[in-house]
Design a protein around this motif. Sequence first.
Motif: not given
Length: 418
Positions: A225-238, A309-320
């Motif tokens: 996705v970075q090569r296509l020119g966009w940043g990524v925000i992904a849910v991180l559960k692993q 209560r809810s818990f979320w964690r996101w992985l954010v690429s450096p473009e953002l």
Amino acid sequence: MNRLRQFWHAARKVFDLPRCLRAVRDGRADPLVPAFAVSATLFLGALLRKPSFLQLQFESARRGWQRLIAHAAPITDDRMGYVCERYYLEDWRKVLVSTNQVLKRNKAFDAAKIHGLLVVAIDANEQFKSRCRCCGQCSQRQVKIKNRQGQIEEVTEYYHRFVCAQLHGPDLSVVLDLEPIRPGEDEAAAALRLLGRMRRLYGPRFFDAVTVDAWYATGPFIKAVQRLGWGVIAVLKQERYDIYQEATALMNQTVPLSWKWEDRQIELHEVKDLPFTDPAIGTMRVVQAQEYWSERRQQGGHKITVAQRSFWRWLVSPELEGIPAQGIWRIGHARWGIENHVFNELTQHYHLEHCPHHHPVAIVAWLLILMLAFNLFEWFARLHGKLLRVGAITLVELTQQLDRALERHEELETLWSG
């Protein structure tokens, strides 16, 4: 006021929809029924939420319908299926892309921007399943069922899935494109194929970032996705990922950002400059959200208050990197729109789980028509429906008004003219 006439005049003025539909081709030689009449019938059927081609055959006998499509005879369900098998799918995609580009030029997506960015949500959905019908593009799985004798047996179930790209906003949500998931294929591969085509059709700057579920939080997907020119925000559960464990260890050393949102208390932590699976991706940021609220429930004849209560964690690429943690939190929540709005709405009201004609090309053609009708109905209802905005009518009632307008056929004679 004739709602269908109002809808069509607006669609003709804004999108030049008659010309777009006339440009859709199919592979028939010397057809008895023009491609436009079939395409118009399929589009109207999707717009009015008709459940099957057999129902469309019945609808196409209505006088108002025939005036709209400029064809004075019913169109059979077999003919619709035959044409769908022979459609040039790129033509339907051009119509979908053209209408979305017009919406962006008209600033319909401005309210969807988060810190100045348009973010597209990518997710997969299962369209339908069958234990008796299949085609060359069906995926297969073994399921256990109870037979007529009450015994458990294992049977083969055939199903189709697709990856969808959605732009979600408070005023308008649209589908940008979709891609079928091939048998035995991972949904991330289909998503990359979809994103590559969207870059060609929409251009690299139509949107700015992609938000995805935890299935896509892998090094190869993010790098592509970075090569296509966009940043990524992904849910991180692993939890097995080193970056997850490092973020957990470092979160306790950060001061949370806390605020009240509606009835929820939000706490945000973020950790920057964490290495991921591939050094070529660059260091990543992890944003963690904890949300607290209370719900009233009925229990044992009494209403009680239950803490949630809810818990979320996101992985954010450096473009953002320039987007603050609160912006990432908003983007993470906006991703729910593709499930809560698009898939839910299409399943409940547009008969998404019904396959009108089981053929690889016909399935994709119908999905593209369905998404086009969904987008234009949303545009008409949300941006042009004053009664809807003030709560005077519902979306279902608006659909019924469009359908009832066919009975006043004398008002519809010239609607499909260019």
